[in-house]
Design a protein around this motif. Structure first.
Motif, PDB file in Angstrom:
ATOM      1  N   ASP A  82     -32.796 -78.056 -10.600  1.00  0.00           N
ATOM      2  CA  ASP A  82     -32.786 -77.215  -9.366  1.00  0.00           C
ATOM      3  C   ASP A  82     -31.151 -77.179  -8.999  1.00  0.00           C
ATOM      4  OD1 ASP A  82     -35.604 -76.689  -9.805  1.00  0.00           O
ATOM      5  OD2 ASP A  82     -35.915 -78.203  -8.034  1.00  0.00           O
ATOM      6  N   LEU A  83     -30.627 -78.152  -8.919  1.00  0.00           N
ATOM      7  CA  LEU A  83     -29.087 -77.734  -8.198  1.00  0.00           C
ATOM      8  C   LEU A  83     -28.419 -77.108  -9.409  1.00  0.00           C
ATOM      9  CD1 LEU A  83     -28.357 -81.517  -7.425  1.00  0.00           C
ATOM     10  CD2 LEU A  83     -29.112 -79.877  -6.084  1.00  0.00           C
ATOM     11  N   MET A  84     -28.602 -77.219 -10.564  1.00  0.00           N
ATOM     12  CA  MET A  84     -27.866 -76.074 -11.746  1.00  0.00           C
ATOM     13  C   MET A  84     -28.216 -74.657 -11.374  1.00  0.00           C
ATOM     14  SD  MET A  84     -25.834 -78.188 -13.621  1.00  0.00           S
ATOM     15  CE  MET A  84     -26.009 -77.364 -15.407  1.00  0.00           C
ATOM     16  N   ASP A  85     -29.521 -74.467 -11.172  1.00  0.00           N
ATOM     17  CA  ASP A  85     -29.971 -73.178 -10.913  1.00  0.00           C
ATOM     18  C   ASP A  85     -29.379 -72.591  -9.635  1.00  0.00           C
ATOM     19  OD1 ASP A  85     -31.564 -73.722 -13.192  1.00  0.00           O
ATOM     20  OD2 ASP A  85     -33.078 -73.843 -11.966  1.00  0.00           O
ATOM     21  N   ILE A  86     -29.478 -73.528  -8.598  1.00  0.00           N
ATOM     22  CA  ILE A  86     -28.875 -72.894  -7.225  1.00  0.00           C
ATOM     23  C   ILE A  86     -27.481 -72.527  -7.726  1.00  0.00           C
ATOM     24  CG2 ILE A  86     -28.006 -73.669  -4.973  1.00  0.00           C
ATOM     25  CD1 ILE A  86     -30.511 -75.665  -4.828  1.00  0.00           C
ATOM     26  N   VAL A  87     -26.658 -73.293  -8.448  1.00  0.00           N
ATOM     27  CA  VAL A  87     -25.297 -72.743  -8.454  1.00  0.00           C
ATOM     28  C   VAL A  87     -25.045 -71.620  -9.543  1.00  0.00           C
ATOM     29  CG1 VAL A  87     -23.073 -73.532  -9.447  1.00  0.00           C
ATOM     30  CG2 VAL A  87     -24.323 -75.182  -8.109  1.00  0.00           C
ATOM     31  N   ALA A  88     -25.907 -71.584 -10.303  1.00  0.00           N
ATOM     32  CA  ALA A  88     -25.986 -70.457 -11.154  1.00  0.00           C
ATOM     33  C   ALA A  88     -26.527 -68.952 -10.292  1.00  0.00           C
ATOM     34  CB  ALA A  88     -27.070 -70.489 -12.634  1.00  0.00           C
ATOM     35  N   LEU A  89     -27.474 -69.344  -9.672  1.00  0.00           N
ATOM     36  CA  LEU A  89     -27.911 -68.166  -8.903  1.00  0.00           C
ATOM     37  C   LEU A  89     -26.795 -67.879  -7.865  1.00  0.00           C
ATOM     38  CD1 LEU A  89     -31.521 -69.302  -8.247  1.00  0.00           C
ATOM     39  CD2 LEU A  89     -30.843 -67.481  -9.680  1.00  0.00           C
ATOM     40  N   ARG A  90     -26.189 -68.699  -7.099  1.00  0.00           N
ATOM     41  CA  ARG A  90     -25.230 -68.309  -6.269  1.00  0.00           C
ATOM     42  C   ARG A  90     -24.006 -67.603  -6.973  1.00  0.00           C
ATOM     43  NH1 ARG A  90     -19.548 -68.905  -6.065  1.00  0.00           N
ATOM     44  NH2 ARG A  90     -18.827 -69.093  -4.186  1.00  0.00           N
ATOM     45  N   ASN A  91     -23.742 -68.005  -7.972  1.00  0.00           N
ATOM     46  CA  ASN A  91     -22.676 -67.222  -8.735  1.00  0.00           C
ATOM     47  C   ASN A  91     -22.932 -66.039  -9.130  1.00  0.00           C
ATOM     48  OD1 ASN A  91     -20.924 -69.450  -8.701  1.00  0.00           O
ATOM     49  ND2 ASN A  91     -21.384 -70.481 -10.454  1.00  0.00           N
ATOM     50  N   MET A  92     -24.190 -65.776  -9.506  1.00  0.00           N
ATOM     51  CA  MET A  92     -24.809 -64.311 -10.043  1.00  0.00           C
ATOM     52  C   MET A  92     -24.687 -63.699  -8.733  1.00  0.00           C
ATOM     53  SD  MET A  92     -28.401 -63.293 -11.410  1.00  0.00           S
ATOM     54  CE  MET A  92     -29.378 -63.961 -10.118  1.00  0.00           C
ATOM     55  N   PHE A  93     -25.298 -64.139  -7.631  1.00  0.00           N
ATOM     56  CA  PHE A  93     -25.344 -63.466  -6.314  1.00  0.00           C
ATOM     57  C   PHE A  93     -23.835 -62.734  -5.916  1.00  0.00           C
ATOM     58  CE2 PHE A  93     -29.515 -65.622  -5.175  1.00  0.00           C
ATOM     59  CZ  PHE A  93     -30.185 -64.894  -6.080  1.00  0.00           C
ATOM     60  N   VAL A  94     -23.294 -64.070  -6.009  1.00  0.00           N
ATOM     61  CA  VAL A  94     -21.818 -63.536  -5.259  1.00  0.00           C
ATOM     62  C   VAL A  94     -20.790 -62.820  -6.211  1.00  0.00           C
ATOM     63  CG1 VAL A  94     -19.623 -64.722  -4.632  1.00  0.00           C
ATOM     64  CG2 VAL A  94     -21.529 -65.946  -3.832  1.00  0.00           C
ATOM     65  N   HIS A  95     -20.759 -63.018  -7.398  1.00  0.00           N
ATOM     66  CA  HIS A  95     -19.899 -62.445  -8.424  1.00  0.00           C
ATOM     67  C   HIS A  95     -20.630 -61.220  -9.132  1.00  0.00           C
ATOM     68  CE1 HIS A  95     -17.061 -65.814  -7.796  1.00  0.00           C
ATOM     69  NE2 HIS A  95     -18.029 -66.601  -7.927  1.00  0.00           N
ATOM     70  N   ASN A  96     -21.657 -61.086  -9.068  1.00  0.00           N
ATOM     71  CA  ASN A  96     -22.541 -60.189  -9.817  1.00  0.00           C
ATOM     72  C   ASN A  96     -23.567 -59.189  -9.079  1.00  0.00           C
ATOM     73  OD1 ASN A  96     -22.143 -58.468 -12.204  1.00  0.00           O
ATOM     74  ND2 ASN A  96     -24.063 -59.651 -12.960  1.00  0.00           N
ATOM     75  N   ASN A  97     -23.186 -59.234  -7.788  1.00  0.00           N
ATOM     76  CA  ASN A  97     -24.155 -58.428  -6.558  1.00  0.00           C
ATOM     77  C   ASN A  97     -25.621 -59.015  -7.114  1.00  0.00           C
ATOM     78  OD1 ASN A  97     -24.330 -57.081  -4.530  1.00  0.00           O
ATOM     79  ND2 ASN A  97     -24.211 -54.870  -5.681  1.00  0.00           N
ATOM     80  N   GLY A  98     -25.994 -59.803  -7.544  1.00  0.00           N
ATOM     81  CA  GLY A  98     -27.152 -60.100  -7.848  1.00  0.00           C
ATOM     82  C   GLY A  98     -28.013 -59.587  -9.137  1.00  0.00           C
ATOM     83  N   ARG A  99     -27.073 -58.904 -10.018  1.00  0.00           N
ATOM     84  CA  ARG A  99     -27.535 -58.423 -10.993  1.00  0.00           C
ATOM     85  C   ARG A  99     -27.336 -59.560 -12.354  1.00  0.00           C
ATOM     86  NH1 ARG A  99     -28.360 -53.154 -11.428  1.00  0.00           N
ATOM     87  NH2 ARG A  99     -27.636 -52.942 -13.785  1.00  0.00           N
ATOM     88  N   VAL A 100     -28.541 -59.571 -13.056  1.00  0.00           N
ATOM     89  CA  VAL A 100     -28.679 -60.562 -14.381  1.00  0.00           C
ATOM     90  C   VAL A 100     -28.027 -59.677 -15.409  1.00  0.00           C
ATOM     91  CG1 VAL A 100     -30.337 -61.263 -15.924  1.00  0.00           C
ATOM     92  CG2 VAL A 100     -30.894 -61.481 -13.477  1.00  0.00           C
ATOM     93  N   ASP A 101     -26.844 -60.443 -15.786  1.00  0.00           N
ATOM     94  CA  ASP A 101     -26.105 -59.799 -16.753  1.00  0.00           C
ATOM     95  C   ASP A 101     -25.895 -60.744 -18.054  1.00  0.00           C
ATOM     96  OD1 ASP A 101     -24.584 -62.227 -15.947  1.00  0.00           O
ATOM     97  OD2 ASP A 101     -22.760 -61.239 -15.714  1.00  0.00           O
TER      98      ASP A 101
END
Length: 182
Positions: free
Chosen positions: A85-104
């Motif tokens: 879950d901690l790994m997921d939180i950080v991965a999701l945060r990075n996706m939201f912050v750096h990629n505007n929430g888009r799965v790349d």
């Protein structure tokens, strides 16, 4: 609106993880490296921050620092579900912050994507209230367990550091204290 709210909550949870891991690390570092020199701890903190930057936002990098500096394996302290879950939180945060929430493409290479791929609609990841509740529970559990590890190491060092401070302090007149009348 809910999706934006969830993104902000995930970002907040990631910040909690980073701050707790970093601050406990710095506190343990300072108590393990006592010096009477003025500004010593500030210097150490500044030098380290240049070296580790935002490494404590990465759970794996934070674990590496704890293992190398204090022989503490955070991964062993946390249950695998909490770790994931901690790994997921950080991965999701990075996706939201750096990629505007888009799965790349990069996000698709992460274990988080493997765990959540059924929730991807085109390029967006569907989060639900239950996900946020689960992540919050995991962060609270992780902070509690890491706090307990920190306190165990802190209390083990505290008394010897206090004793060393007084016994090695050249400004204290121990003879004079001993010869005083009650």
């Amino acid at each position: 609106i809910a999706y934006d709210g969830y993104q902000m909550e995930i970002t907040g949870l990631a910040s909690i993880i980073e701050v707790v891991f970093r601050d406990y690390f710095e506190a343990l570092l300072c108590i393990n490296n006592q010096s009477e020199a003025d500004g010593y701890h500030d210097y150490i903190k500044k030098a380290l921050k240049k070296n580790y930057g935002n490494d404590f936002l990465s759970i794996e990098k934070a674990n590496t620092h704890y293992r190398k500096a204090f022989d503490i394996n955070l991964r062993e302290v946390l249950e695998s579900q909490i770790w994931n879950d901690l790994m997921d939180i950080v991965a999701l945060r990075n996706m939201f912050v750096h990629n505007n929430g888009r799965v790349d493409k990069h996000f698709k290479t992460l274990p988080t994507y493997t765990r959540m791929k059924e929730r991807v609609d085109v390029h967006m990841l569907r989060l639900e209230d239950e996900d946020i509740a689960q992540y919050l529970d995991s962060v609270v559990s992780a902070v509690t367990r890491i706090t307990n590890v920190f306190l165990k190491h802190y209390f083990a060092q505290r008394n010897s550091k206090i004793a060393n401070f007084y016994f090695n302090n050249s400004q204290i007149d121990f003879e004079g204290l001993h010869n005083q009348e009650p």
